[in-house]
Design a protein around this motif. Structure first.
Motif, PDB file in Angstrom:
ATOM      1  N   ASP A 448       0.849  -1.202   0.000  1.00 56.37           N
ATOM      2  CA  ASP A 448       0.000   0.000   0.000  1.00 56.37           C
ATOM      3  C   ASP A 448       0.884   1.252   0.000  1.00 56.37           C
ATOM      4  OD1 ASP A 448      -2.009   1.822   0.099  1.00 56.37           O
ATOM      5  OD2 ASP A 448      -2.737   1.290   2.091  1.00 56.37           O
ATOM      6  N   VAL A 449       1.457   1.538  -1.141  1.00 60.20           N
ATOM      7  CA  VAL A 449       2.394   2.650  -1.276  1.00 60.20           C
ATOM      8  C   VAL A 449       1.689   3.988  -1.110  1.00 60.20           C
ATOM      9  CG1 VAL A 449       3.969   3.789  -2.888  1.00 60.20           C
ATOM     10  CG2 VAL A 449       3.956   1.301  -2.715  1.00 60.20           C
ATOM     11  N   THR A 450       0.442   4.082  -1.553  1.00 61.52           N
ATOM     12  CA  THR A 450      -0.252   5.373  -1.513  1.00 61.52           C
ATOM     13  C   THR A 450      -0.557   5.840  -0.092  1.00 61.52           C
ATOM     14  OG1 THR A 450      -2.380   4.255  -1.845  1.00 61.52           O
ATOM     15  CG2 THR A 450      -1.276   5.139  -3.797  1.00 61.52           C
ATOM     16  N   TYR A 451      -0.441   4.955   0.892  1.00 58.98           N
ATOM     17  CA  TYR A 451      -0.574   5.406   2.279  1.00 58.98           C
ATOM     18  C   TYR A 451       0.544   6.385   2.612  1.00 58.98           C
ATOM     19  CZ  TYR A 451      -0.595   5.411   7.370  1.00 58.98           C
ATOM     20  OH  TYR A 451      -0.620   5.808   8.681  1.00 58.98           O
ATOM     21  N   PHE A 452       1.739   6.146   2.053  1.00 58.48           N
ATOM     22  CA  PHE A 452       2.904   6.987   2.338  1.00 58.48           C
ATOM     23  C   PHE A 452       3.109   8.076   1.282  1.00 58.48           C
ATOM     24  CE2 PHE A 452       3.725   2.748   4.108  1.00 58.48           C
ATOM     25  CZ  PHE A 452       4.003   3.061   5.427  1.00 58.48           C
ATOM     26  N   VAL A 453       2.666   7.822   0.062  1.00 54.70           N
ATOM     27  CA  VAL A 453       2.860   8.785  -1.034  1.00 54.70           C
ATOM     28  C   VAL A 453       1.525   9.471  -1.286  1.00 54.70           C
ATOM     29  CG1 VAL A 453       3.643   9.117  -3.415  1.00 54.70           C
ATOM     30  CG2 VAL A 453       4.644   7.296  -2.013  1.00 54.70           C
ATOM     31  N   LYS A 454       1.332  10.604  -0.662  1.00 52.17           N
ATOM     32  CA  LYS A 454       0.065  11.323  -0.759  1.00 52.17           C
ATOM     33  C   LYS A 454      -0.005  12.098  -2.074  1.00 52.17           C
ATOM     34  CE  LYS A 454      -1.248   9.905   3.271  1.00 52.17           C
ATOM     35  NZ  LYS A 454      -2.260   8.822   3.347  1.00 52.17           N
ATOM     36  N   PHE A 500      -2.901  -3.509  -0.045  1.00 49.39           N
ATOM     37  CA  PHE A 500      -4.169  -3.353  -0.763  1.00 49.39           C
ATOM     38  C   PHE A 500      -4.465  -4.728  -1.347  1.00 49.39           C
ATOM     39  CE2 PHE A 500      -6.457   0.418  -2.934  1.00 49.39           C
ATOM     40  CZ  PHE A 500      -7.691  -0.171  -2.709  1.00 49.39           C
ATOM     41  N   SER A 501      -5.547  -5.336  -0.924  1.00 46.75           N
ATOM     42  CA  SER A 501      -5.792  -6.742  -1.235  1.00 46.75           C
ATOM     43  C   SER A 501      -6.954  -6.922  -2.207  1.00 46.75           C
ATOM     44  CB  SER A 501      -6.076  -7.532   0.043  1.00 46.75           C
ATOM     45  OG  SER A 501      -4.971  -7.489   0.929  1.00 46.75           O
ATOM     46  N   VAL A 502      -6.781  -7.899  -3.098  1.00 46.96           N
ATOM     47  CA  VAL A 502      -7.876  -8.392  -3.925  1.00 46.96           C
ATOM     48  C   VAL A 502      -8.088  -9.845  -3.517  1.00 46.96           C
ATOM     49  CG1 VAL A 502      -8.759  -8.735  -6.260  1.00 46.96           C
ATOM     50  CG2 VAL A 502      -7.114  -6.898  -5.809  1.00 46.96           C
ATOM     51  N   PHE A 715      -1.726  -2.747 -11.461  1.00 46.75           N
ATOM     52  CA  PHE A 715      -2.069  -2.513 -10.057  1.00 46.75           C
ATOM     53  C   PHE A 715      -1.041  -3.122  -9.114  1.00 46.75           C
ATOM     54  CE2 PHE A 715      -4.137  -4.804  -6.454  1.00 46.75           C
ATOM     55  CZ  PHE A 715      -4.522  -3.723  -5.672  1.00 46.75           C
ATOM     56  N   THR A 716      -0.264  -4.083  -9.601  1.00 46.24           N
ATOM     57  CA  THR A 716       0.474  -4.988  -8.715  1.00 46.24           C
ATOM     58  C   THR A 716       1.910  -4.577  -8.404  1.00 46.24           C
ATOM     59  OG1 THR A 716       1.023  -6.333 -10.659  1.00 46.24           O
ATOM     60  CG2 THR A 716      -0.900  -6.986  -9.381  1.00 46.24           C
ATOM     61  N   SER A 717       2.401  -3.443  -8.917  1.00 44.10           N
ATOM     62  CA  SER A 717       3.796  -3.046  -8.634  1.00 44.10           C
ATOM     63  C   SER A 717       3.920  -1.560  -8.320  1.00 44.10           C
ATOM     64  CB  SER A 717       4.698  -3.401  -9.824  1.00 44.10           C
ATOM     65  OG  SER A 717       4.771  -4.788 -10.003  1.00 44.10           O
ATOM     66  N   PRO A 718       3.251  -1.065  -7.289  1.00 40.04           N
ATOM     67  CA  PRO A 718       3.309   0.380  -7.002  1.00 40.04           C
ATOM     68  C   PRO A 718       4.651   0.853  -6.458  1.00 40.04           C
ATOM     69  CG  PRO A 718       2.104  -0.759  -5.285  1.00 40.04           C
ATOM     70  CD  PRO A 718       2.380  -1.778  -6.339  1.00 40.04           C
ATOM     71  N   ILE A 719       5.494  -0.068  -5.975  1.00 38.98           N
ATOM     72  CA  ILE A 719       6.811   0.334  -5.503  1.00 38.98           C
ATOM     73  C   ILE A 719       7.679   0.811  -6.659  1.00 38.98           C
ATOM     74  CG2 ILE A 719       8.990  -0.565  -4.552  1.00 38.98           C
ATOM     75  CD1 ILE A 719       7.412  -2.191  -2.578  1.00 38.98           C
ATOM     76  N   ARG A 720       7.453   0.229  -7.842  1.00 41.92           N
ATOM     77  CA  ARG A 720       8.358   0.528  -8.960  1.00 41.92           C
ATOM     78  C   ARG A 720       7.673   1.118 -10.180  1.00 41.92           C
ATOM     79  NH1 ARG A 720       8.322  -3.654 -12.785  1.00 41.92           N
ATOM     80  NH2 ARG A 720       7.161  -5.511 -12.170  1.00 41.92           N
ATOM     81  N   TYR A 722       4.743   4.116 -11.412  1.00 39.64           N
ATOM     82  CA  TYR A 722       3.845   5.192 -10.992  1.00 39.64           C
ATOM     83  C   TYR A 722       2.417   4.939 -11.460  1.00 39.64           C
ATOM     84  CZ  TYR A 722       2.108   9.800  -9.831  1.00 39.64           C
ATOM     85  OH  TYR A 722       1.387  10.824  -9.280  1.00 39.64           O
ATOM     86  N   ALA A 723       2.245   4.249 -12.588  1.00 40.81           N
ATOM     87  CA  ALA A 723       0.893   3.934 -13.063  1.00 40.81           C
ATOM     88  C   ALA A 723       0.114   3.186 -11.991  1.00 40.81           C
ATOM     89  CB  ALA A 723       0.971   3.106 -14.348  1.00 40.81           C
ATOM     90  N   ASP A 724       0.757   2.283 -11.295  1.00 38.46           N
ATOM     91  CA  ASP A 724       0.091   1.496 -10.260  1.00 38.46           C
ATOM     92  C   ASP A 724      -0.341   2.371  -9.085  1.00 38.46           C
ATOM     93  OD1 ASP A 724       2.009  -0.027 -11.904  1.00 38.46           O
ATOM     94  OD2 ASP A 724       1.270  -1.756 -10.794  1.00 38.46           O
ATOM     95  N   ILE A 725       0.442   3.413  -8.794  1.00 34.01           N
ATOM     96  CA  ILE A 725       0.057   4.345  -7.733  1.00 34.01           C
ATOM     97  C   ILE A 725      -1.243   5.052  -8.105  1.00 34.01           C
ATOM     98  CG2 ILE A 725       0.723   6.547  -6.658  1.00 34.01           C
ATOM     99  CD1 ILE A 725       3.567   5.533  -6.503  1.00 34.01           C
ATOM    100  N   LEU A 726      -1.330   5.492  -9.354  1.00 32.58           N
ATOM    101  CA  LEU A 726      -2.564   6.134  -9.811  1.00 32.58           C
ATOM    102  C   LEU A 726      -3.752   5.174  -9.733  1.00 32.58           C
ATOM    103  CD1 LEU A 726      -1.222   8.040 -12.962  1.00 32.58           C
ATOM    104  CD2 LEU A 726      -1.675   8.988 -10.688  1.00 32.58           C
ATOM    105  N   VAL A 727      -3.525   3.928 -10.118  1.00 33.50           N
ATOM    106  CA  VAL A 727      -4.600   2.929 -10.095  1.00 33.50           C
ATOM    107  C   VAL A 727      -5.015   2.635  -8.655  1.00 33.50           C
ATOM    108  CG1 VAL A 727      -5.143   0.522 -10.631  1.00 33.50           C
ATOM    109  CG2 VAL A 727      -3.998   1.951 -12.333  1.00 33.50           C
ATOM    110  N   HIS A 728      -4.076   2.614  -7.725  1.00 31.52           N
ATOM    111  CA  HIS A 728      -4.423   2.415  -6.310  1.00 31.52           C
ATOM    112  C   HIS A 728      -5.350   3.535  -5.831  1.00 31.52           C
ATOM    113  CE1 HIS A 728      -1.598  -0.754  -4.477  1.00 31.52           C
ATOM    114  NE2 HIS A 728      -1.629  -0.944  -5.783  1.00 31.52           N
ATOM    115  N   ARG A 729      -5.079   4.764  -6.258  1.00 30.09           N
ATOM    116  CA  ARG A 729      -5.942   5.885  -5.845  1.00 30.09           C
ATOM    117  C   ARG A 729      -7.332   5.743  -6.454  1.00 30.09           C
ATOM    118  NH1 ARG A 729      -0.955   9.967  -6.764  1.00 30.09           N
ATOM    119  NH2 ARG A 729       0.023   9.656  -4.725  1.00 30.09           N
ATOM    120  N   LEU A 730      -7.383   5.305  -7.702  1.00 31.56           N
ATOM    121  CA  LEU A 730      -8.674   5.083  -8.344  1.00 31.56           C
ATOM    122  C   LEU A 730      -9.465   3.990  -7.630  1.00 31.56           C
ATOM    123  CD1 LEU A 730      -7.439   5.308 -12.037  1.00 31.56           C
ATOM    124  CD2 LEU A 730      -9.338   6.662 -11.129  1.00 31.56           C
TER     125      LEU A 730
END
Length: 862
Positions: A448-454, A500-502, A715-720, A722-730
């Motif tokens: 859950d990278v977006t918890y730390f990357v606002k 962030f779990s599916v 969705f599965t690699s937000p550490i590396r 940035y697209a995944d970070i955007l998808v996590h927010r969505l």
């Protein structure tokens, strides 16, 4: 405070001119930022020197690349006028943003002369930007009488007299007879483009022949138009420039040239055959230069001009011409890799004229060559800004109690990660447990990278510029700081982690999904496994919970994979190698990367999660979702490949992905390498998969060709990524955990970010490939020449392309003789070398003209 009414003419979006009126308040209590000042007493006082330098607006434009890469003009002795940045923002927003970040990060002083009574210059004053600097000089001279104040305009060369820093300054070489026609003005070009007499496009140079280029035109035409530009008709354009061209002959053809943006530090000789478009054109105006910093080495000539030696800079990028430098200290640059910026290309010069930006390092050092790879592929390698680092929590951060209450508690699930050996930035983990009704509960858990990357924080903005982590053979360049990638976000074993779990309920017999759940969670991974270790556990079939979870996951993954293949998903191939590194992290040995069934197992569940998330976010945000599409392949190239295979009695059908997949499965031969080689060649006939905002395309165009998926995302690699970070927010907004940031509802912003992510992703792939070539060179430098078996992958006009399957190396071999009439063999004396036949080749390395080269020579046919 004294108010000043300012009226500034502005242009509306429709092109109408109006006056913008604002009130500017002037004051006299603003600090001077000098530590020796007893009057201002500012807490921020970086100026400490007895000499203060003030850069004029013109010098900012001229010397910014110098400013970035030197320590002479430092925060202790340099102040920037605010007025220069106001002027810069109007003229060049991109440079303004870059300069603003640089000055904030280095903590230079910016004097607010726009708001000081003694330094304010009325808005309508002619030559205001440069007059403001002289007024500021007068203020400092009066305010700090013991300090020497120097304005830098065009006098920096005199100030640096005798210093090696002189070689970093732009130079001017006197005129001579014109070798190229003059460019028409931008205004004239714009008018002619609007009338349809000229065309605007991007200038692309052929890698194999710098004298040949083509221009891709997208404006003012119904579909993309490509025109060829050869020799002097290029008129001093550099690869990547935006140019205006005049059509001078030829006719339109449909075949398009594909762009190849990779830059190889090591030359392997592999070649492609490209035919220029038949429409001929000439460049009449360079609308926008893509002048950047190019890496390479100098060749000394011995000729002297104005007490400086004329040196020729040979860029690593074969598309860039040699650049002429004037060097006062050329001996300091020998056997070095340096970066150079083009200053100009006057009509009287055969070569562009440039100046050194900085010395990167010795040409023989691995660290130098790896940095060159990153720089040439526009990878951001500078340290994270202090503003970004300030967004990070402490390393000893623990999960707050209120966060525990709001999340799914999945600590009791038998979660494990499966990754390559030595992986530290663990994005994903899996679990599979048996439900009371006999079904499986399967979970994909993502950091859950977006918890730390606002959203819109300094850290988020910097990550959005970097877009991806770049993995070279011996190191990686992170998208996010290490405290996140390796400590707080990485799903390491035996630690509580935010995820962030599916979670699916799945029928174990058919892999049918009964229901899907999305949620923020807390997990406690039981094990961080390598692919081999996980495979060994499955094969051992012990009764423990972890092994049984992996076995169930493997069973379901095989069912999922077969379902995808039945629906038309492609199984393509690529050459992935693994290097054994020595103590200095240089390639010591090389072999093909070994895969296991667990590689495929993890991949299947990542694909399943990406599809599920893609559907969810599109259902909720049909106009703002970030998705990934894979367009249909390059059918002309597939047709050429199919024609060659047909002559060898193999059938390749490709009207649909299902037909192509079936054809590949039916290509069978006693040569077990053949099917893999053909799959690799089909891969190269594919278009690039790209990120896009869902509002950009119709729903039918969302399709991912290779995966046969109607909707797909990352969705599965937000550490590396940035697209995944955007998808996590969505996804967070889709399940009402957080609101969607306003910036993500602006389609123009999202489309711009998608273009940047696609570019960075493409450059990352090129950089990683080039790093592998570099370490292959180092392996054979240590090992010496070697004899290896190779397979012919293409018949060329001058010989053959081959691949050495044992190490994944590809290259070209020049041969005497001729290509056969049917184009599938090379005829040499009494020998006939057939496509896909095996050869014995010798691998040798050389280093000439500053280029590391891997040479392949034919020893015999097999």
């Amino acid at each position: 405070m004294e108010p000043v009414i300012v009226s500034v003419p502005k242009k509306s979006r429709r092109g109408n001119i109006f006056n913008s009126v604002r009130c500017n308040y002037l004051r006299n209590d603003l600090p001077c930022y000098h530590s020796a000042c007893n009057y201002c007493m500012s807490s921020f006082a970086p100026l400490k020197s007895e000499t203060i330098y003030i850069l004029s607006f013109d010098s900012l434009l001229t010397y910014f690349s110098f400013l970035e890469n030197q320590d002479f003009l430092a925060p202790s002795n340099t102040v920037f006028p605010q007025s220069s940045f106001v002027h810069m923002k109007k003229l060049d927003l991109k440079l303004y943003d870059k300069m603003k970040i640089f000055i904030e990060d280095k903590q230079y002083a910016v004097f607010p002369n726009e708001h000081h009574k003694e330094t304010y210059v009325p808005i309508n004053t002619p030559n205001r930007a440069n007059i403001a600097v002289e007024v500021l000089k007068g203020y400092y001279s009066k305010h700090l009488p013991d300090i020497n104040v120097v304005v830098i305009s065009n006098n920096l060369e005199a100030i640096l007299a005798g210093s090696p820093l002189l070689d970093k300054l732009p130079v001017v070489i006197s005129d001579g007879p014109a070798l190229f026609p003059d460019h028409i003005s931008y205004d004239q070009a714009f008018t002619l483009i609007k009338q349809g007499d000229l065309y605007e496009g991007v200038f692309h140079v052929l890698r194999e022949d710098r004298g040949k280029a083509w221009v891709s035109i997208n404006k003012g035409v119904r579909a993309e138009l490509q025109v060829s530009v050869e020799g002097k008709a290029g008129n001093r354009a550099i690869d990547g420039d935006i140019v205006a061209v005049k059509i001078i002959g030829g006719m339109e053809v449909e075949d398009k040239i594909e762009l190849d943006e990779g830059v190889d530090v090591v030359v392997t000789g592999k070649k492609t055959q490209k035919v220029l478009p038949s429409i001929q054109a000439e460049v009449v105006c360079i609308i926008k230069h893509k002048y950047k910093h190019y890496c390479g080495s100098i060749r000394r000539t011995g000729f002297i001009h104005n007490n400086k030696e004329i040196c020729m800079f040979s860029p690593i990028n074969p598309k860039i011409p040699e650049i002429q430098l004037l060097c006062l200290f050329p001996h300091l640059l020998e056997d070095k890799r340096i970066s150079v910026e083009i200053s100009s290309w006057p009509a009287h010069s055969e070569h562009p004229i440039g100046h050194m930006v900085r010395i990167i390092g010795n040409i023989t050092d691995l660290a130098t060559e790896s940095e060159v790879i990153l720089l040439e592929h526009d990878v951001i390698i500078k340290p994270f800004t202090q503003a970004a680092l300030n967004c990070l929590p402490a390393k000893d951060w623990t999960i707050p109690q209120e966060e525990e209450k709001s999340r799914l508690n999945l600590r009791d699930r038998c979660v494990a990660s499966v990754d390559p050996p030595g992986c530290k930035d663990i994005d994903d983990a899996l679990h599979c447990s048996l439900l009371a009704n006999g079904n499986y509960e399967i979970g994909v858990h993502i950091a859950d990278v977006t918890y730390f990357v606002k959203a819109n924080s300094s850290l988020d903005l910097e990550a959005s510029e970097r877009c991806t982590t770049v993995y070279l053979v011996e190191k990686r360049t992170d998208m996010l700081p290490g405290v996140l990638t390796e400590v707080l976000c990485s799903l390491v074993s035996n630690q509580d982690r935010l995820a962030f779990s599916v979670i699916w309920e799945i029928d174990p017999k058919t892999a049918r999904i009964i229901n899907t759940q999305f949620g923020k969670s807390i997990i406690h991974s039981r094990a961080s496994l390598s692919y081999k270790t996980a495979q060994d556990l499955i094969n051992a079939n012990k009764p423990d919970e972890l092994t049984q979870s992996l076995k169930r996951l493997m069973h379901i993954s095989k069912l999922l994979r077969q379902q995808r293949i039945d629906e038309g998903a492609l199984e393509l191939a690529s050459t992935e190698v693994k290097f054994e590194l020595d103590t200095e992290k240089q390639g010591k040995d090389i072999a093909l990367y070994q895969t296991y069934e667990t590689n495929s197992m993890v991949e299947e569940f990542m694909l399943l999660a990406n599809v599920a998330v893609g559907r969810k976010i599109v259902d909720t945000y049909p106009a703002y979702s970030i998705l990934r599409r894979h367009p249909p392949p390059k059918y002309p190239e597939l047709g050429v490949l199919a024609s060659k295979l047909q002559k060898l009695n193999y059938s390749l059908l490709y009207s649909t992905s299902s037909e192509l997949s079936s054809s590949l499965n039916h290509i069978k031969s006693s040569d077990h390498y053949l099917n893999t080689i053909v799959r690799m060649q089909v891969t190269r006939c594919m278009n690039q998969a790209v990120y896009f905002c869902s509002s950009e395309f119709d729903r039918l165009e969302y399709h991912h060709y290779g995966l046969a998926a109607q909707i797909y995302t990352h969705f599965t690699s937000p550490i590396r990524r940035y697209a995944d970070i955007l998808v996590h927010r969505l996804l967070s907004a889709s399940i009402d955990v957080e609101s969607l940031p306003d910036s993500m509802t602006d389609r123009r912003i999202m489309q711009k970010i998608c273009r940047r992510m696609n570019f960075r992703n493409r450059m990352s792939q090129f950089a990683e490939r080039t790093s592998a070539n570099l370490h292959t060179y180092l392996v054979f430098k240590n090992r010496g020449s070697s004899e290896e078996e190779a397979i012919v992958t293409d018949i060329l006009e001058f010989g053959v392309n081959v691949m050495i399957p044992k190490i994944g190396l590809e290259g070209a071999i020049d041969l005497p003789g001729n290509i056969s009439e049917d184009g599938i063999s090379w005829i040499m004396d009494d020998k006939r070398i057939l496509l896909y036949s095996h050869l014995l080749v010798k691998i040798e390395i050389s280093f000439e003209h500053f280029r590391k080269t891997i040479n392949l020579k034919l020893l015999k046919t097999i």
